[in-house]
Scaffold this motif. Structure first.
Motif, PDB file in Angstrom:
ATOM      1  N   UNK A 161       0.838  -1.076   0.056  1.00  0.00           N
ATOM      2  CA  UNK A 161      -0.010  -0.023   0.030  1.00  0.00           C
ATOM      3  C   UNK A 161       1.139   1.368  -0.003  1.00  0.00           C
ATOM      4  N   UNK A 162       0.498   2.360  -0.619  1.00  0.00           N
ATOM      5  CA  UNK A 162       1.106   3.557  -0.755  1.00  0.00           C
ATOM      6  C   UNK A 162       0.445   4.717   0.016  1.00  0.00           C
ATOM      7  N   UNK A 163       1.230   5.599   0.394  1.00  0.00           N
ATOM      8  CA  UNK A 163       0.800   6.901   1.093  1.00  0.00           C
ATOM      9  C   UNK A 163       1.428   7.988   0.132  1.00  0.00           C
ATOM     10  N   UNK A 164       0.382   9.099   0.064  1.00  0.00           N
ATOM     11  CA  UNK A 164       1.127  10.313  -0.643  1.00  0.00           C
ATOM     12  C   UNK A 164       0.614  11.467   0.443  1.00  0.00           C
ATOM     13  N   UNK A 165       1.645  12.214   0.378  1.00  0.00           N
ATOM     14  CA  UNK A 165       1.417  13.404   1.456  1.00  0.00           C
ATOM     15  C   UNK A 165       2.338  14.730   0.960  1.00  0.00           C
ATOM     16  N   UNK A 166       2.193  15.972   1.388  1.00  0.00           N
ATOM     17  CA  UNK A 166       0.707  16.295   2.081  1.00  0.00           C
ATOM     18  C   UNK A 166      -0.117  16.305   0.856  1.00  0.00           C
ATOM     19  N   UNK A 167      -1.494  16.301   1.452  1.00  0.00           N
ATOM     20  CA  UNK A 167      -2.578  16.384   0.479  1.00  0.00           C
ATOM     21  C   UNK A 167      -3.691  17.154   1.423  1.00  0.00           C
TER      22      UNK A 167
END
Length: 75
Positions: free
Chosen positions: A1-7
């Motif tokens: 699973x992947x995280x993207x930030x900042x959002x």
């Protein structure tokens, strides 16, 4: 699973965990694809992308796995 930030993002976006066999594409609300390149640390420069809502498409070119996340870019 992947995280993207900042959002929401302003001028940079981070994708974690980053792997060299990932391909990143931003897709605008009209379905236009905006190719992106990440640094070796998973940082993506979005300073030249217009403000708005996008889908981030993360493709693992090794396994074929595709993950999509919603992203807002603000200015």
């Amino acid at each position: 699973d992947f995280s993207i930030y900042p959002n929401p993002a302003n001028d940079r976006l981070v994708v974690q965990p980053w792997k060299k066999d990932l391909s990143i594409v931003l897709i605008d609300q009209n379905g236009h694809k905006i190719p992106c390149s990440c640094s070796l640390t998973g940082e993506l420069d979005v300073s030249n992308v217009s403000a708005g809502s996008y889908t981030v498409e993360i493709v693992n070119t090794g396994s074929g796995e595709v993950v999509r996340r919603h992203l807002v870019i603000t200015r």
